[in-house]
Scaffold this motif. Structure first.
Motif, PDB file in Angstrom:
ATOM      1  N   THR A  72       6.684   7.932  -5.708  1.00  0.00           N
ATOM      2  CA  THR A  72       7.610   8.567  -4.777  1.00  0.00           C
ATOM      3  C   THR A  72       7.506   7.970  -3.377  1.00  0.00           C
ATOM      4  OG1 THR A  72       6.035  10.363  -4.461  1.00  0.00           O
ATOM      5  CG2 THR A  72       7.825  10.757  -6.022  1.00  0.00           C
ATOM      6  N   CYS A  73       7.157   6.685  -3.324  1.00  0.00           N
ATOM      7  CA  CYS A  73       7.328   5.934  -2.083  1.00  0.00           C
ATOM      8  C   CYS A  73       7.802   4.546  -2.489  1.00  0.00           C
ATOM      9  CB  CYS A  73       6.048   5.875  -1.258  1.00  0.00           C
ATOM     10  SG  CYS A  73       4.852   4.626  -1.734  1.00  0.00           S
ATOM     11  N   ASP A  74       8.432   3.837  -1.554  1.00  0.00           N
ATOM     12  CA  ASP A  74       9.002   2.544  -1.933  1.00  0.00           C
ATOM     13  C   ASP A  74       7.949   1.516  -2.341  1.00  0.00           C
ATOM     14  OD1 ASP A  74       8.114   2.445   0.680  1.00  0.00           O
ATOM     15  OD2 ASP A  74       9.744   1.187   1.405  1.00  0.00           O
ATOM     16  N   THR A  75       6.781   1.537  -1.702  1.00  0.00           N
ATOM     17  CA  THR A  75       5.797   0.516  -2.073  1.00  0.00           C
ATOM     18  C   THR A  75       5.233   0.741  -3.475  1.00  0.00           C
ATOM     19  OG1 THR A  75       4.009   1.663  -0.940  1.00  0.00           O
ATOM     20  CG2 THR A  75       5.138  -0.048   0.305  1.00  0.00           C
ATOM     21  N   CYS A  76       5.045   1.996  -3.851  1.00  0.00           N
ATOM     22  CA  CYS A  76       4.580   2.242  -5.221  1.00  0.00           C
ATOM     23  C   CYS A  76       5.678   1.890  -6.223  1.00  0.00           C
ATOM     24  CB  CYS A  76       4.159   3.695  -5.403  1.00  0.00           C
ATOM     25  SG  CYS A  76       2.605   4.081  -4.586  1.00  0.00           S
ATOM     26  N   ARG A  77       6.912   2.216  -5.852  1.00  0.00           N
ATOM     27  CA  ARG A  77       8.014   1.959  -6.774  1.00  0.00           C
ATOM     28  C   ARG A  77       8.239   0.461  -6.995  1.00  0.00           C
ATOM     29  NH1 ARG A  77      13.219   5.756  -6.276  1.00  0.00           N
ATOM     30  NH2 ARG A  77      11.619   7.294  -6.784  1.00  0.00           N
TER      31      ARG A  77
ATOM     32  N   ARG B 159       0.847  -1.198   0.000  1.00  0.00           N
ATOM     33  CA  ARG B 159       0.000   0.000   0.000  1.00  0.00           C
ATOM     34  C   ARG B 159       0.878   1.242   0.000  1.00  0.00           C
ATOM     35  NH1 ARG B 159      -4.411  -0.139   4.447  1.00  0.00           N
ATOM     36  NH2 ARG B 159      -4.925   1.831   3.425  1.00  0.00           N
ATOM     37  N   CYS B 160       0.480   2.188  -0.803  1.00  0.00           N
ATOM     38  CA  CYS B 160       1.217   3.434  -0.903  1.00  0.00           C
ATOM     39  C   CYS B 160       1.404   4.042   0.491  1.00  0.00           C
ATOM     40  CB  CYS B 160       0.447   4.399  -1.798  1.00  0.00           C
ATOM     41  SG  CYS B 160       1.173   6.043  -1.862  1.00  0.00           S
ATOM     42  N   ARG B 161       2.634   4.416   0.808  1.00  0.00           N
ATOM     43  CA  ARG B 161       2.891   5.027   2.126  1.00  0.00           C
ATOM     44  C   ARG B 161       2.044   6.292   2.288  1.00  0.00           C
ATOM     45  NH1 ARG B 161       5.561   0.742   4.234  1.00  0.00           N
ATOM     46  NH2 ARG B 161       7.357   0.188   2.960  1.00  0.00           N
ATOM     47  N   ARG B 162       1.902   7.043   1.217  1.00  0.00           N
ATOM     48  CA  ARG B 162       1.114   8.269   1.296  1.00  0.00           C
ATOM     49  C   ARG B 162      -0.345   7.984   1.599  1.00  0.00           C
ATOM     50  NH1 ARG B 162       5.235  10.202  -1.867  1.00  0.00           N
ATOM     51  NH2 ARG B 162       5.678  12.385  -1.487  1.00  0.00           N
TER      52      ARG B 162
ATOM     53  N   GLY C  44      -1.648   9.857  -7.112  1.00  0.00           N
ATOM     54  CA  GLY C  44      -1.019  11.068  -6.597  1.00  0.00           C
ATOM     55  C   GLY C  44       0.392  10.857  -6.089  1.00  0.00           C
ATOM     56  N   CYS C  45       0.798   9.612  -5.898  1.00  0.00           N
ATOM     57  CA  CYS C  45       2.127   9.352  -5.351  1.00  0.00           C
ATOM     58  C   CYS C  45       3.193   9.427  -6.442  1.00  0.00           C
ATOM     59  CB  CYS C  45       2.164   7.982  -4.671  1.00  0.00           C
ATOM     60  SG  CYS C  45       3.768   7.594  -3.956  1.00  0.00           S
ATOM     61  N   ASN C  46       2.822   8.960  -7.619  1.00  0.00           N
ATOM     62  CA  ASN C  46       3.750   9.036  -8.732  1.00  0.00           C
ATOM     63  C   ASN C  46       5.081   8.349  -8.420  1.00  0.00           C
ATOM     64  OD1 ASN C  46       4.390   9.766 -11.311  1.00  0.00           O
ATOM     65  ND2 ASN C  46       5.188  11.793 -10.730  1.00  0.00           N
TER      66      ASN C  46
HETATM   67 ZN    ZN Z   1       3.167   5.633  -2.987  1.00  0.00          ZN
END
Ligand code: ZN
Ligand code: ADP
Ligand code: MG
Length: 590
Positions: A427-432, A405-408, A423-425
């Motif tokens: 820029t967090c490790d889980t999305c990346r 899950r996205c940290r944001r 919205g995270c684009n």
């Molecule tokens: Zn994220």
């Protein structure tokens, strides 16, 4: 990046009406524009600032929720210079007052303060100035204690009110009113007197972290009815959020942090947050040994040493501050490129605020937290006295353990913000690394843990997290694992499963107090009984990279291991809370 949010039932303005307050044709608009440029020497407003200023100058009561560093102060300082008389500002920290007054002095805006250490003479001048129609100061800063304790001040405020010289009331860090906010200050509870005595004076409450339920509470406590709430988006798009697993071997995480600082953040400025004063000293000296210009910072240092360290860091002579949370409020260094948490924060709100000291200049910066198993219980014993301390801590743990899950998105929950993962684009490790995780069935592992717990319970013994872990790994006293299966998992994987069971309610925490320390034990949670049913399954998402990939394999291989009983030993592994620090130091510390 900013948005307004109507605060439920008390929102009395439509979006259209609200937008009128972004206008520049109010009677005061010329003065506002002029002072922005000439007094404050700024060229443009940031999102929501003008709206807030127009609303408060229209006499509306206002709550302004904006992340730290976005520019809340301007929203009452600029109206103060555009109004008759003076604005009363309630601030929780003397150091914050001093910062503000120094800043205002530098731009020739007259401001004064009253606090417990004000001299009689100074107090006399200030009290006289409050009645002066020429308004020798535009802002009067006081602590909440002053309002609660000084009858003289209240009587002067009343006189100023009757003479139309009290133009506005600002309550900074307004979340301190509520017990549900993260820095509750008992004296804030008494501030309702202001609006009751001076109902015609517009109030503006400022905070960086308040959920709508906290704001509701503040509204009641401050006796304001239907304030307008402006909320800026919490999302800091220039920050990258990452969680790293912290191994029980402490030098591993120090080495990791040191190489980040020397490689990725070469010649850049940053903060390493630690759990205790002792940790601040040791981590700092470990970094120094690795040729990093680091310095510790904690509440127990001499005030002179603290400001010395702070100054050297601000002027980039010290690269890294290794600090407890005492290093926080009032820190306004724009070019902090990394905030590394050597230990998790006690809540997601705290984490947001602490990590948010990175990248104030809007340029990319990193927020990395090291997530260690035993740290959970160190913090647990520290927050045990707080009403919802445990609940908040587990949310922080959940933030750290999430791999899918996205940290944001996990932070957005805490700011009551609707979140769109787009919205995270990345820029967090889980999305990346979204594609690098698998769902693993941990039912068998969970049953093993429950069996160990049941065995201990049958012997009337309490297990600390460490004892539970050791028994499961086939170490420590044999009585805790008689005829039970030991785990095929690595220590880190075992830790991950136990954390999961704790988060899901299969395990729960149990405390025991001695006059010297608080002990933390594991207990079976309500859900543990479900595992008796063999059709009940339990799974968790795990990263499939390196370390965790073994878990995926191990999940398929189950072996039965019977070990000969060993001689039981004494339980000496209880978790002991180290000396720790609260979020706010009430003395000037900067
Ligand atoms: Zn994220
Ligand atoms: P907050 O109280 O929200 O944490 P501050 O009011 O202390 O933030 O402001 C943080 C910084 O932003 C200050 O250095 C301030 O001068 C700067 N700032 C505020 N408004 C503007 C603006 N409109 N343009 C440029 N800088 C601004
Ligand atoms: Mg502020």
């Amino acid at each position: 990046s900013a948005s307004t949010k109507s605060s439920g039932a008390n929102s009395v303005m439509s979006k259209k009406e609200m937008q009128l307050y972004d206008g520049t044709d109010f009677p005061w608009s010329k003065a506002v524009e002029q002072h922005l440029k000439d007094s404050f020497r700024l060229s443009t407003f940031r999102p929501l600032q003008l709206r807030a200023i127009n609303l408060t100058l229209s006499g509306k009561d206002l709550f302004l929720v904006m992340p730290t560093g976005r520019g809340k102060s301007l929203c009452y300082q600029l109206p103060a210079v555009c109004s008759n008389g003076f604005t009363l500002v309630i601030t929780p920290l003397i150091s914050l007052m001093e910062d503000q007054i120094m800043y205002l002095k530098s731009i020739d805006v007259p401001a004064v303060m009253l606090n417990a250490s004000s001299s009689k003479e100074h107090a006399k001048t200030v009290l006289a100035g409050m009645m002066d129609p020429k308004a020798p100061f535009k802002l009067l800063y006081v602590t909440p204690e002053k309002i609660a304790k000084s009858k003289m001040l209240m009587s002067r405020l009343e006189k100023a009110y009757n003479a139309d010289l009290l133009s506005r009331i600002t309550v900074d860090e307004v979340h301190c009113c509520s017990q549900w906010g993260h820095d509750f200050r008992p004296d804030y509870k008494l501030l309702g007197i202001l609006k009751r005595q001076f109902p015609k004076v517009p109030l503006i409450g400022l905070t960086a972290t308040a959920t709508s339920s906290v704001l509701k509470d503040c509204e009641k406590i401050l006796c304001v009815s239907q304030p307008i709430t402006l909320t800026a988006s919490f999302n800091r798009t220039n920050l990258y959020y990452e969680v790293r697993v912290k191994e029980s071997d402490i030098s591993a995480s120090i080495n990791d942090i040191a190489s980040l600082i020397t490689d990725r953040y070469k010649d850049q400025s940053g903060i390493v947050y630690v759990f205790s004063q002792k940790d601040a000293e040791t981590v700092s000296s470990e970094l120094q040994k690795r040729n990093i210009v680091a310095s510790p910072y904690h509440a127990n240092m001499e005030p002179n040493d603290k400001s010395h360290v702070h100054r050297k860091w601000t002027s980039n002579k010290i690269k890294v501050i290794v600090a407890t949370v005492a290093f926080g409020m009032g820190i306004d260094k724009p070019d902090v490129r990394f905030v590394i948490h050597h230990t998790i924060s006690k809540s997601v709100e705290n984490y947001y605020q602490e990590s948010g000291r990175a990248g104030r200049d809007g340029l990319p910066a990193d927020c990395i937290v090291y997530f260690g198993f035993s740290d959970i219980f160190r913090i647990s014993t520290m927050v045990v006295m707080e009403n919802v301390g445990q609940k908040k801590l587990l949310k922080m743990v959940e933030y750290c353990q999430a791999v899918d899950r996205c940290r944001r998105s996990l932070m957005a929950v805490h700011f009551d913000e609707v979140w769109d993962d787009e919205g995270c684009n990345q820029t967090c490790d889980t999305c990346r690394y979204a594609n690098d995780c698998t769902s693993v069935d941990i039912s068998t592992h969970a049953r093993q843990v429950v069996q160990i717990m049941e065995l201990a319970e049958s012997m009337n013994e309490k297990l600390t997290p460490l004892k539970l872990m050791e028994a499961w790994l086939g170490k420590g006293p044999a009585k805790y694992r008689k005829n039970l299966q030991t785990s095929t998992l690595s220590r880190l994987q075992c830790e991950a499963v136990i954390v999961r069971l704790l988060l899901q309610g299969y395990l729960r925490e149990d405390f025991s107090f001695t006059p010297y320390t608080t002990y933390f034990y594991m207990k079976l949670g309500q859900k543990a009984a479900l595992l008796k049913n063999h059709t009940h399954t339990l799974s968790m998402k795990m990263r499939t990279t390196q370390k965790e990939s073994a878990m995926v394999k191990a999940a398929k291989i189950q072996e039965i291991q019977d070990r000969p009983p060993l001689v039981p030993d004494k339980d000496t592994s209880a978790v002991k809370a180290d000396e720790t620090e609260v979020d706010l130091t009430f003395e000037p510390d900067v």
